[in-house]
Motif scaffolding. Structure first.
Motif, PDB file in Angstrom:
ATOM      1  N   TYR A  41       0.619  -1.357   0.117  1.00  0.00           N
ATOM      2  CA  TYR A  41      -0.001  -0.086  -0.009  1.00  0.00           C
ATOM      3  C   TYR A  41       0.791   1.272  -0.074  1.00  0.00           C
ATOM      4  O   TYR A  41       0.458   2.331   0.354  1.00  0.00           O
ATOM      5  N   GLU A  42       2.208   1.132  -0.261  1.00  0.00           N
ATOM      6  CA  GLU A  42       2.977   2.309  -0.282  1.00  0.00           C
ATOM      7  C   GLU A  42       3.529   2.195  -1.775  1.00  0.00           C
ATOM      8  O   GLU A  42       4.288   1.103  -2.158  1.00  0.00           O
ATOM      9  N   THR A  43       3.652   3.343  -2.360  1.00  0.00           N
ATOM     10  CA  THR A  43       4.375   3.793  -3.581  1.00  0.00           C
ATOM     11  C   THR A  43       5.405   4.619  -3.401  1.00  0.00           C
ATOM     12  O   THR A  43       4.960   5.894  -3.065  1.00  0.00           O
ATOM     13  N   PRO A  44       6.814   4.638  -3.586  1.00  0.00           N
ATOM     14  CA  PRO A  44       7.771   5.718  -3.337  1.00  0.00           C
ATOM     15  C   PRO A  44       7.502   6.692  -4.600  1.00  0.00           C
ATOM     16  O   PRO A  44       7.031   6.509  -5.480  1.00  0.00           O
ATOM     17  N   ALA A  45       8.039   7.843  -4.142  1.00  0.00           N
ATOM     18  CA  ALA A  45       8.084   9.204  -5.143  1.00  0.00           C
ATOM     19  C   ALA A  45       8.894   8.638  -6.605  1.00  0.00           C
ATOM     20  O   ALA A  45       9.989   7.753  -6.016  1.00  0.00           O
ATOM     21  N   SER A  46       8.501   9.028  -7.538  1.00  0.00           N
ATOM     22  CA  SER A  46       9.071   8.834  -8.608  1.00  0.00           C
ATOM     23  C   SER A  46       9.079   9.684  -9.795  1.00  0.00           C
ATOM     24  O   SER A  46       8.456  10.646  -9.659  1.00  0.00           O
ATOM     25  N   THR A  98      12.614   6.584  -5.666  1.00  0.00           N
ATOM     26  CA  THR A  98      13.852   6.835  -4.321  1.00  0.00           C
ATOM     27  C   THR A  98      14.442   5.487  -3.818  1.00  0.00           C
ATOM     28  O   THR A  98      13.505   4.575  -3.969  1.00  0.00           O
ATOM     29  N   GLY A  99      15.405   5.448  -3.420  1.00  0.00           N
ATOM     30  CA  GLY A  99      16.085   4.393  -2.777  1.00  0.00           C
ATOM     31  C   GLY A  99      16.552   3.279  -4.060  1.00  0.00           C
ATOM     32  O   GLY A  99      17.221   2.240  -3.577  1.00  0.00           O
ATOM     33  N   ARG A 100      16.664   3.695  -5.213  1.00  0.00           N
ATOM     34  CA  ARG A 100      17.162   2.763  -6.098  1.00  0.00           C
ATOM     35  C   ARG A 100      18.449   3.482  -7.047  1.00  0.00           C
ATOM     36  O   ARG A 100      18.829   2.858  -8.052  1.00  0.00           O
ATOM     37  N   LEU A 101      18.658   4.633  -6.573  1.00  0.00           N
ATOM     38  CA  LEU A 101      19.726   5.285  -7.487  1.00  0.00           C
ATOM     39  C   LEU A 101      20.829   5.542  -6.652  1.00  0.00           C
ATOM     40  O   LEU A 101      20.987   5.558  -5.348  1.00  0.00           O
ATOM     41  N   PRO A 102      22.076   5.804  -7.345  1.00  0.00           N
ATOM     42  CA  PRO A 102      23.490   6.399  -6.586  1.00  0.00           C
ATOM     43  C   PRO A 102      23.070   7.441  -5.804  1.00  0.00           C
ATOM     44  O   PRO A 102      22.129   8.449  -6.286  1.00  0.00           O
ATOM     45  N   VAL A 141      13.546  16.311 -15.975  1.00  0.00           N
ATOM     46  CA  VAL A 141      12.685  15.586 -15.315  1.00  0.00           C
ATOM     47  C   VAL A 141      11.309  15.850 -16.137  1.00  0.00           C
ATOM     48  O   VAL A 141      10.556  17.007 -16.235  1.00  0.00           O
ATOM     49  N   VAL A 142      10.912  14.915 -16.906  1.00  0.00           N
ATOM     50  CA  VAL A 142       9.794  14.752 -17.853  1.00  0.00           C
ATOM     51  C   VAL A 142       8.332  14.941 -16.798  1.00  0.00           C
ATOM     52  O   VAL A 142       7.479  15.736 -17.337  1.00  0.00           O
ATOM     53  N   ASP A 143       8.423  14.096 -15.893  1.00  0.00           N
ATOM     54  CA  ASP A 143       7.038  13.999 -15.085  1.00  0.00           C
ATOM     55  C   ASP A 143       7.342  13.504 -13.818  1.00  0.00           C
ATOM     56  O   ASP A 143       8.514  13.007 -13.551  1.00  0.00           O
ATOM     57  N   GLU A 144       6.313  13.231 -12.854  1.00  0.00           N
ATOM     58  CA  GLU A 144       6.868  12.682 -11.673  1.00  0.00           C
ATOM     59  C   GLU A 144       5.470  12.308 -10.903  1.00  0.00           C
ATOM     60  O   GLU A 144       4.340  12.920 -11.138  1.00  0.00           O
ATOM     61  N   LYS A 145       5.828  11.503  -9.909  1.00  0.00           N
ATOM     62  CA  LYS A 145       4.645  10.891  -9.007  1.00  0.00           C
ATOM     63  C   LYS A 145       5.065  11.109  -7.507  1.00  0.00           C
ATOM     64  O   LYS A 145       6.026  10.912  -7.446  1.00  0.00           O
ATOM     65  N   ALA A 146       4.171  11.638  -6.847  1.00  0.00           N
ATOM     66  CA  ALA A 146       4.492  11.789  -5.414  1.00  0.00           C
ATOM     67  C   ALA A 146       4.222  10.269  -4.829  1.00  0.00           C
ATOM     68  O   ALA A 146       3.670   9.526  -5.193  1.00  0.00           O
ATOM     69  N   GLU A 147       4.950  10.544  -3.575  1.00  0.00           N
ATOM     70  CA  GLU A 147       4.799   8.891  -2.875  1.00  0.00           C
ATOM     71  C   GLU A 147       3.327   9.119  -2.341  1.00  0.00           C
ATOM     72  O   GLU A 147       2.766  10.012  -1.705  1.00  0.00           O
ATOM     73  N   THR A 148       2.893   7.708  -2.265  1.00  0.00           N
ATOM     74  CA  THR A 148       1.612   7.537  -1.757  1.00  0.00           C
ATOM     75  C   THR A 148       1.616   6.450  -0.635  1.00  0.00           C
ATOM     76  O   THR A 148       2.796   5.622  -0.805  1.00  0.00           O
ATOM     77  N   LYS A 149       1.031   6.682   0.281  1.00  0.00           N
ATOM     78  CA  LYS A 149       0.688   5.671   1.463  1.00  0.00           C
ATOM     79  C   LYS A 149      -0.904   5.458   1.803  1.00  0.00           C
ATOM     80  O   LYS A 149      -1.264   6.599   2.329  1.00  0.00           O
ATOM     81  N   LYS A 150      -1.274   4.270   1.695  1.00  0.00           N
ATOM     82  CA  LYS A 150      -2.544   4.228   2.014  1.00  0.00           C
ATOM     83  C   LYS A 150      -2.837   3.899   3.362  1.00  0.00           C
ATOM     84  O   LYS A 150      -1.806   3.223   3.959  1.00  0.00           O
ATOM     85  N   VAL A 151      -3.826   4.463   3.973  1.00  0.00           N
ATOM     86  CA  VAL A 151      -4.074   3.841   5.497  1.00  0.00           C
ATOM     87  C   VAL A 151      -5.112   2.808   5.462  1.00  0.00           C
ATOM     88  O   VAL A 151      -5.831   2.487   4.681  1.00  0.00           O
ATOM     89  N   LEU A 152      -5.056   2.347   6.734  1.00  0.00           N
ATOM     90  CA  LEU A 152      -5.939   1.041   7.003  1.00  0.00           C
ATOM     91  C   LEU A 152      -7.415   1.241   6.726  1.00  0.00           C
ATOM     92  O   LEU A 152      -8.207   0.617   5.798  1.00  0.00           O
TER      93      LEU A 152
END
Length: 181
Positions: A41-46, A98-102, A141-152
């Protein structure tokens, strides 16, 4: 045929799901299921990026660094892909998160403000030059998506349905054992 083959086909009604959610004894069951599966239920910023890479050697470092700095000031989103140094095959990197780049690239693409974990809006920006081990990079930076976190509350129906399906499956398994025995 096993009970696991039948599990996906077990029908769970909306009223069963709501009754499960509304039953106080199931609150911890839902919370535990949510916490076990939080990653779903979590998607990092991209960001969707394109790059121009200017390779260097120890001998060419100073010249390439100067060229990269000059190029950075002349590029914009309308001329980035038209520039002769842009490689259509290797320059279209696509979506990175995030978390996948130098670190040197991530720090530029996903700068954190001091007060928030939110990253800056950089859509349409030309960033760099960024020095890596082998080249200077200019990033568009062509486009971007914000981090998403769903709640219960957003996934409680899905979790309740899964729990009910497991319960019905266990009941079916027990019934099959009794019938066979």
């Amino acid at each position: 045929l096993t009970h696991n083959n039948l599990k996906p086909g077990l029908k769970i009604s909306t009223s069963e799901i709501q009754a499960f959610i509304n039953d106080p004894k199931n609150k911890s069951v839902l919370e535990n299921a949510f916490n076990r599966n939080k990653f779903k239920y979590e998607t990092p910023a991209s960001k969707n990026i394109k790059i121009i890479s200017l390779p260097y050697t120890p001998e060419t470092l100073a010249n390439i660094e100067k060229e990269a700095a000059e190029l950075a000031t002349s590029l914009n989103k309308s001329n980035f892909e038209k520039h002769p140094k842009f490689n259509k095959t290797q320059g279209n990197v696509g979506w990175v998160s995030t978390g996948r780049l130098p670190p040197e690239i991530e720090d530029v693409l996903f700068p954190k403000s001091n007060t928030s974990k939110q990253t800056k809006n950089l859509k349409g920006s030309i960033l760099g030059p960024v020095k890596t081990d082998q080249s200077f990079l200019l990033l568009y930076v062509v486009d971007e998506k914000a981090e998403t976190k769903k709640v219960l509350a957003e996934v409680s129906n899905e979790l309740a349905e899964e729990q009910l399906r497991n319960l019905k499956s266990d009941e079916l398994k027990a019934l099959v054992k009794i019938t066979v025995a």
